[in-house]
Design a protein around this motif. Sequence first.
Motif, short mmCIF file in Angstrom:
data_model
loop_
_atom_site.label_atom_id
_atom_site.label_comp_id
_atom_site.label_asym_id
_atom_site.label_seq_id
_atom_site.Cartn_x
_atom_site.Cartn_y
_atom_site.Cartn_z
N ASP A 189 37.93 43.50 43.71
CA ASP A 189 38.41 43.72 42.70
C ASP A 189 36.81 42.70 41.90
O ASP A 189 36.81 41.70 42.25
CB ASP A 189 38.95 43.16 41.71
N GLY A 190 36.25 42.92 41.06
CA GLY A 190 35.58 42.50 40.04
C GLY A 190 34.70 42.77 39.31
O GLY A 190 35.23 45.02 38.99
N PRO A 191 33.84 42.48 37.99
CA PRO A 191 33.66 41.75 38.09
C PRO A 191 35.29 40.72 37.59
O PRO A 191 35.92 41.62 36.63
CB PRO A 191 32.65 41.07 37.08
N LEU A 192 35.60 39.27 37.86
CA LEU A 192 37.23 38.46 37.29
C LEU A 192 35.96 36.97 37.03
O LEU A 192 35.30 36.51 37.29
CB LEU A 192 37.27 38.56 38.46
N ALA A 193 36.05 36.66 36.63
CA ALA A 193 36.47 34.95 36.13
C ALA A 193 37.24 34.31 37.30
O ALA A 193 37.95 34.90 37.21
CB ALA A 193 36.23 34.96 34.22
N LEU A 194 36.52 33.14 36.71
CA LEU A 194 37.73 32.27 38.37
C LEU A 194 38.67 32.45 37.19
O LEU A 194 39.80 32.51 38.14
CB LEU A 194 36.84 30.87 38.01
N ASP A 195 38.91 32.11 36.19
CA ASP A 195 40.49 32.05 35.90
C ASP A 195 41.76 32.95 35.50
O ASP A 195 42.58 33.24 36.39
CB ASP A 195 40.37 31.18 34.23
N ASN A 196 40.58 34.12 35.55
CA ASN A 196 41.57 35.04 35.93
C ASN A 196 42.07 36.12 37.09
O ASN A 196 42.24 37.29 37.32
CB ASN A 196 41.80 36.48 34.88
N LEU B 149 30.54 46.07 43.78
CA LEU B 149 30.92 45.72 45.63
C LEU B 149 32.61 46.23 45.46
O LEU B 149 33.21 46.81 46.88
CB LEU B 149 31.04 44.13 45.84
N ALA B 150 33.62 46.50 44.26
CA ALA B 150 35.64 46.52 43.90
C ALA B 150 35.23 48.25 44.43
O ALA B 150 35.73 48.99 44.80
CB ALA B 150 35.27 47.37 42.47
#
Length: 294
Positions: free
Chosen positions: A206-213, A191-192
């Motif tokens: 952007d991704g993959p990203l964890a929820l916190d970051n 997707l990014a």
Amino acid sequence: MEEVIQLPSKVVAVAAAEDEEVIEAVVKAVERKLATFMLYGNANKIKSLLTARDSGYEVSQFVKIVDTKDENDSARLAVQSVSDGSADVLMKGLVSTSVILKEVLNKEYGLRTGSVLSHVAAFQIQGFDRLIFVTDAAMNIAPDLKQKVEIINNAVFLANRLGISLPKVAAISAVETVNPNMVATIDAALLAQMNARGQIKNCVVDGPLALDNAISMQAAKLKGLKGEVAGKADIIMVPTIEVGNALYKSLVYFAKAKVGGVIAGAKAPIVLTSRADSAESKLYSLALAVRSVS
């Protein structure tokens, strides 16, 4: 809500409006000049509920009541009123989701556009200087890559209509690195890349990203993540409905966030709240839906 008041009035069609919290939200919306309403359902019950909650503002002059035989009739007439332009927004009342969606998807008079329908929730969370959008917490169970593109497009369209010209989209997973054994991370990376090549427009993905970051600058910095989205996400795209549902309810019940949600991807926004949603959440959902068509 403040912006809606400054815009031309819109009409909301409510299917099976004979529900206490729906009527409470309608009354509050009329009092705040958010919209006018066409209420489909049992006319006697609707009138009784309106009379009980009218605070002297003469709400009745801003609503039209249409008596119907049953919930199927209510759903059909409400959808048709949006389809023919009599109303601008569809709202679910005391009717099952399957019944109203059947009418929404009707080939003759429904609200289909050919794209995926997806739920977009906007959260006002203490400590954040922006709305945080979560999608999809209610419609698509385990979307594939093509469906995720459309889910992002729906959320971006809504954010754009709310004045966020280039929303930052985080495709989240459990980790922020691509893992061949985790489909969510592969899809997020694709997707990014699709966004970078112009296949997903009017946003930054952007991704993959964890929820916190995705939402915390500090967490992003600690992980060494850079870019326009890390720590600054406007839209959180979850990989599955279970993740979205848990995140949605955690924000409401643990964080006490204020939330409004709509179904996007149809010809008009659909307010598809659940019985567990408060009248306040229904009011915010109405404001969000009306703002998205103004």
